[in-house]
Write an enzyme that holds these catalytic residues in place. Structure first.
Site, PDB file in Angstrom:
ATOM      1  N   ARG A  37       0.820  -1.219   0.000  1.00 19.13           N
ATOM      2  CA  ARG A  37       0.000   0.000   0.000  1.00 19.13           C
ATOM      3  C   ARG A  37       0.851   1.266   0.000  1.00 19.13           C
ATOM      4  O   ARG A  37       0.442   2.288  -0.554  1.00 19.13           O
ATOM      5  CB  ARG A  37      -0.942  -0.001   1.199  1.00 19.13           C
ATOM      6  CG  ARG A  37      -2.105  -0.952   0.972  1.00 19.13           C
ATOM      7  CD  ARG A  37      -3.014  -1.008   2.155  1.00 19.13           C
ATOM      8  NE  ARG A  37      -4.287  -1.605   1.779  1.00 19.13           N
ATOM      9  CZ  ARG A  37      -5.239  -1.906   2.653  1.00 19.13           C
ATOM     10  NH1 ARG A  37      -5.065  -1.656   3.928  1.00 19.13           N
ATOM     11  NH2 ARG A  37      -6.364  -2.437   2.229  1.00 19.13           N
ATOM     12  N   LYS A 198     -18.526 -16.852   2.802  1.00 14.94           N
ATOM     13  CA  LYS A 198     -19.976 -16.751   2.916  1.00 14.94           C
ATOM     14  C   LYS A 198     -20.662 -16.028   1.781  1.00 14.94           C
ATOM     15  O   LYS A 198     -20.178 -15.026   1.281  1.00 14.94           O
ATOM     16  CB  LYS A 198     -20.312 -16.017   4.219  1.00 14.94           C
ATOM     17  CG  LYS A 198     -19.847 -16.758   5.445  1.00 14.94           C
ATOM     18  CD  LYS A 198     -20.633 -16.285   6.632  1.00 14.94           C
ATOM     19  CE  LYS A 198     -19.743 -15.993   7.815  1.00 14.94           C
ATOM     20  NZ  LYS A 198     -20.077 -14.731   8.455  1.00 14.94           N
ATOM     21  N   GLY A 350      -8.796  -9.109   0.246  1.00 16.31           N
ATOM     22  CA  GLY A 350      -7.543  -9.330   0.962  1.00 16.31           C
ATOM     23  C   GLY A 350      -7.018 -10.759   0.845  1.00 16.31           C
ATOM     24  O   GLY A 350      -5.840 -10.986   0.575  1.00 16.31           O
ATOM     25  N   GLY A 373     -12.555  -4.023   0.919  1.00 21.73           N
ATOM     26  CA  GLY A 373     -13.916  -3.562   1.216  1.00 21.73           C
ATOM     27  C   GLY A 373     -14.405  -2.559   0.183  1.00 21.73           C
ATOM     28  O   GLY A 373     -15.544  -2.631  -0.284  1.00 21.73           O
TER      29      GLY A 373
HETATM   30  P1  ADP Z   1     -11.444 -12.098   0.267  1.00 20.25           P
HETATM   31  O1  ADP Z   1     -10.684 -11.544   1.455  1.00 20.25           O
HETATM   32  O2  ADP Z   1     -10.552 -12.459  -0.865  1.00 20.25           O
HETATM   33  O3  ADP Z   1     -12.593 -11.221  -0.127  1.00 20.25           O
HETATM   34  P2  ADP Z   1     -13.127 -13.733   1.947  1.00 20.25           P
HETATM   35  O4  ADP Z   1     -12.657 -13.000   3.151  1.00 20.25           O
HETATM   36  O5  ADP Z   1     -14.502 -13.525   1.490  1.00 20.25           O
HETATM   37  O6  ADP Z   1     -12.095 -13.500   0.726  1.00 20.25           O
HETATM   38  O7  ADP Z   1     -12.977 -15.300   2.195  1.00 20.25           O
HETATM   39  C1  ADP Z   1     -11.777 -15.904   2.583  1.00 20.25           C
HETATM   40  C2  ADP Z   1     -12.023 -17.024   3.566  1.00 20.25           C
HETATM   41  O8  ADP Z   1     -12.925 -17.984   3.040  1.00 20.25           O
HETATM   42  C3  ADP Z   1     -10.745 -17.756   3.857  1.00 20.25           C
HETATM   43  O9  ADP Z   1     -10.413 -17.558   5.224  1.00 20.25           O
HETATM   44  C4  ADP Z   1     -11.067 -19.214   3.564  1.00 20.25           C
HETATM   45  O10 ADP Z   1     -10.539 -20.118   4.509  1.00 20.25           O
HETATM   46  C5  ADP Z   1     -12.588 -19.231   3.614  1.00 20.25           C
HETATM   47  N1  ADP Z   1     -13.148 -20.353   2.849  1.00 20.25           N
HETATM   48  C6  ADP Z   1     -12.999 -20.619   1.539  1.00 20.25           C
HETATM   49  N2  ADP Z   1     -13.596 -21.766   1.213  1.00 20.25           N
HETATM   50  C7  ADP Z   1     -14.155 -22.273   2.325  1.00 20.25           C
HETATM   51  C8  ADP Z   1     -14.910 -23.453   2.640  1.00 20.25           C
HETATM   52  N3  ADP Z   1     -15.193 -24.350   1.691  1.00 20.25           N
HETATM   53  N4  ADP Z   1     -15.319 -23.636   3.911  1.00 20.25           N
HETATM   54  C9  ADP Z   1     -15.007 -22.722   4.853  1.00 20.25           C
HETATM   55  N5  ADP Z   1     -14.303 -21.584   4.638  1.00 20.25           N
HETATM   56  C10 ADP Z   1     -13.875 -21.362   3.386  1.00 20.25           C
HETATM   57 MG    MG Z   2     -11.105 -11.612   3.605  1.00 16.50          MG
END
Ligand code: ADP
Ligand code: MG
Length: 393
Positions: A37, A198, A350, A373
């Site tokens: 960053r 989620k 992230g 975000g």
């Molecule tokens: P980003 O930060 O890229 O937006 P998120 O924060 O939405 O991604 O999601 C990342 C999290 O999702 C990780 O900690 C990962 O472990 C979890 N995750 C991915 N697939 C699964 C799964 N099948 N069951 C539980 N958690 C999961």
């Molecule tokens: Mg995340």
């Protein structure tokens, strides 16, 4: 972009207040462990130096609760910035004291002053008028280059813009132009690949993107809810029971619009979510006592093929629990396919960014967003308050 940037106004020799996103990770010794960053702000800072500006930088760091806390001081950031620029970065003890005002006033052409953490002030997150006014008094022009904070209406991102002319920095402009192009005039085929834990975190993103893309790939934990809504037994997998109807509605919308919606056809399952877990690859129902923790190899290859053949790909959210090696394959295959794709590839979020860095392919990605975000809110179709506050072109 319809907002004015630092290139649209005369900044020669001006005193410029710049909101940057220096909210970087620190280790227990308070060393900056990832300076992405800080590097991302360098082109704006360099441009302002070239214009002979007196540069006053401000950022938040972590989540202090409206008062000074040594562990959230900007000191390590000042040090790192100074190393990157090969130049002295003066450091203020706070943001609004007489002494700091004096330091800002005494800056010479091309000199840089970094204010202390803006969240040491309770007014920051409340977008307090008095604080905004005091910050604005430090400069003649406000430059917002903090894309990662643009979804927050705070004093340092929105409030100050009421008192002095406000324009976008080069990083903010780049982030907005890449994401705007994706939403408004995407090259086709346009693929979005959405994962993460989620559905509930990304409902609005799915609802907006389904109207724009040719392929909508869903992986990670959120795919479980979609699979269950199709009648697949997910056993102990993470499923959001209250989002089953919504998943079905998004799928119906995709069908109506002729969007190719892809879910995993196979999954890596285990009874436990840890390094020692015994894993299996299955198709169809997950046996009782098991959880789906990654997409399987056939799914990963199918997703990779679509990604490689797309003109534009937007990726947000890992395909599995990639923090654990046994469940990181799907995410790795997708990261490699992103790197191999000859079209434009954009990554936000992230954890997804951490994943491409871990795989070592970050340099082959067209655009890696500095704001998780903020990029999500933008992809939801929202207007970011930090952008709305800027002068129109
Ligand atoms: P980003 O930060 O890229 O937006 P998120 O924060 O939405 O991604 O999601 C990342 C999290 O999702 C990780 O900690 C990962 O472990 C979890 N995750 C991915 N697939 C699964 C799964 N099948 N069951 C539980 N958690 C999961
Ligand atoms: Mg995340």
């Amino acid at each position: 972009m319809n907002k004015a940037t630092i290139k649209d106004i005369d900044l020669k020799e001006k005193s410029v207040l710049v909101r940057v996103d220096f909210n970087v990770p620190l280790d227990s010794q308070r060393n900056v462990t990832d300076d992405t960053r800080i590097r991302a702000a360098l082109s704006t800072i360099q441009y302002l130096m070239d214009q002979g500006c007196r540069i006053i930088l401000m950022s938040h760091l972590g989540r202090p609760e409206g008062k000074y806390e040594a562990k959230y001081s900007m000191e390590p950031v000042a040090k790192r910035l100074s190393e990157l620029l090969h130049k002295e970065v003066k450091q203020a003890k706070d943001c609004t004291s007489q002494e700091t005002k004096q330091m800002a006033k005494e800056l010479k052409s091309g000199e840089i002053l970094l204010l202390e953490n803006t969240r040491f002030y309770p007014g920051e997150t409340k977008n307090d008028k008095e604080l905004s006014k005091e910050l604005a008094a430090l400069g003649e022009v406000f430059v917002n280059d903090a894309f990662g904070a643009a979804h927050r209406a705070h004093s340092s991102t929105v409030g100050v813009a009421e008192y002095i002319p406000a324009v976008a920095g080069l990083l903010l402009e780049k982030e907005l132009s890449v994401l705007t192009e994706a939403l408004e005039t995407p090259a086709r085929p346009f693929t979005a690949i959405i994962g993460g834990a989620k559905v509930s975190d990304k409902i609005a993103v799915l609802e907006n993107l389904v109207n724009k893309v040719d392929n909508l790939i869903i992986g990670g934990g959120m795919a479980n809810t979609f699979l269950k809504s199709r009648g697949v037994n997910m056993a102990d997998s993470l499923v959001e029971e209250d989002k089953l109807e919504l998943a079905k509605a998004i799928e119906e919308k995709a069908n109506t619009l002729g969007v190719n919606l892809l879910l995993p056809v196979d999954m890596v399952i285990a009874q436990e979510m840890n390094e020692e877990a015994q894993t299996q690859v299955i198709r169809g129902d997950v046996p009782e006592g098991y959880k789906a923790l990654d997409i399987g190899p056939a799914s990963a290859e199918a997703f990779a093929q679509i990604i490689r053949n797309s003109a534009l790909v937007l990726w947000n959210g890992p395909m599995g629990v990639f923090e654990i090696d046994k469940f990181a394959r799907g995410t790795e295959v997708v990261a490699k396919a992103m790197a191999e794709c000859e079209g434009k590839t954009i990554i936000g979020g992230g954890d997804s960014v951490a994943a491409v860095e871990k795989v070592g392919v970050a340099h082959s990605i067209y655009h890696i967003s500095t704001g998780g975000g903020a990029s999500l809110e933008f992809l939801e179709g929202k207007v970011l308050p930090g952008v709305a506050a800027l002068k129109d072109k």
